[in-house]
Design a protein around this motif. Sequence first.
Motif, PDB file in Angstrom:
ATOM      1  N   THR A 137       9.327  -5.392 -12.794  1.00 23.69           N
ATOM      2  CA  THR A 137       8.859  -4.081 -12.368  1.00 23.69           C
ATOM      3  C   THR A 137       9.277  -3.058 -13.408  1.00 23.69           C
ATOM      4  O   THR A 137      10.301  -3.233 -14.085  1.00 23.69           O
TER       5      THR A 137
ATOM      6  N   SER B  27       9.672   0.254 -12.590  1.00 29.36           N
ATOM      7  CA  SER B  27      10.139   1.451 -11.893  1.00 29.36           C
ATOM      8  C   SER B  27      11.573   1.295 -11.392  1.00 29.36           C
ATOM      9  O   SER B  27      11.889   0.324 -10.697  1.00 29.36           O
TER      10      SER B  27
ATOM     11  N   GLY C 233       4.681   1.996  -7.519  1.00 34.99           N
ATOM     12  CA  GLY C 233       4.151   0.742  -7.035  1.00 34.99           C
ATOM     13  C   GLY C 233       4.984   0.242  -5.866  1.00 34.99           C
ATOM     14  O   GLY C 233       6.006   0.837  -5.502  1.00 34.99           O
ATOM     15  N   SER C 234       4.576  -0.850  -5.253  1.00 35.25           N
ATOM     16  CA  SER C 234       5.273  -1.371  -4.077  1.00 35.25           C
ATOM     17  C   SER C 234       6.502  -2.192  -4.447  1.00 35.25           C
ATOM     18  O   SER C 234       7.311  -2.525  -3.590  1.00 35.25           O
TER      19      SER C 234
ATOM     20  N   SER D 100       2.507   5.761  -5.434  1.00 32.35           N
ATOM     21  CA  SER D 100       1.416   5.299  -6.297  1.00 32.35           C
ATOM     22  C   SER D 100       1.888   5.145  -7.743  1.00 32.35           C
ATOM     23  O   SER D 100       1.294   4.383  -8.521  1.00 32.35           O
TER      24      SER D 100
END
Length: 280
Positions: free
Chosen positions: A224, A226, A96-97, A93
């Motif tokens: 992204t 992350s 993220g994906s 979470s």
Amino acid sequence: MNREYLGVDVGGTLSKIVYTTGDYWEYKKMPTTQINAVDHWINSHFNNPVIHITGGKAGLFTQKSALPVKKINEFEATCEGVRWLLEEKGLLSRTGSRFMVTNVGTGTSIHFVNGDSYERIGGSGVGGGTLLGLSYLLTGEDNYDEILTLGQNGKGENLNITVGDIYSHEVPPISGDLTASNFGNVSRMKEESFSKEDYISAVVRMIGETITTMGVQAAERLKTDSVVYIGSTFSHHDTLKDIIKGYTELRGKKAFFLEHGEYSGAIGAFLNKGLKKAIL
């Protein structure tokens, strides 16, 4: 009788083994140079298991094993294992994906995971092997644990030139704490003596900053925030983690380090779900 399954990642330096006992995952690590010992350990602990194998030395193990072996694509297994660990640790979470995976082993490999697909973005020859090799050349030390201890007690930044050093008489356009040149402070080297600890600390900083830059630039391009860092190089190496975390955050991204992250390839091989290769 239910069949036993193992996930084995036979890397260039270490072989990682994962298996389950009831509801618990078990992890074991052995030097790949002792490949016969790896095979013996498996035979002595399991009764005719199915082995899902991955890694650069998977072919070598396959030749030696008389047990059923299924080879899994290394990059697919690694990314699948990372995603599973993120879910288990409740971190998906936060990442993220869509996230980057920077896998620091003997060298470094960078991947982009997007839902149930993945793509290898690139890599570098800078990694754990670099730490061992340069540490040996500069200090004569070749024991990994000793190198870790020495590096944690050094002042490697004194061998570098920072952005602040270059913009010494004005406000720099970027953070003055950033390294402008690793091992670039030759004038100071000529005037001062440096210890083994300093040299190894400087090597650690160079490796950390180099692999972080690659991961962060890839994350920026693929939109992204992350970056997940994994690999046996991080095992018991808090100094390297601190450098990478700080440098990642300085560049505006989030750094994640996974417990048992070095077993991602073995976990992904064990699961064998089959991530799809993405076309970017």
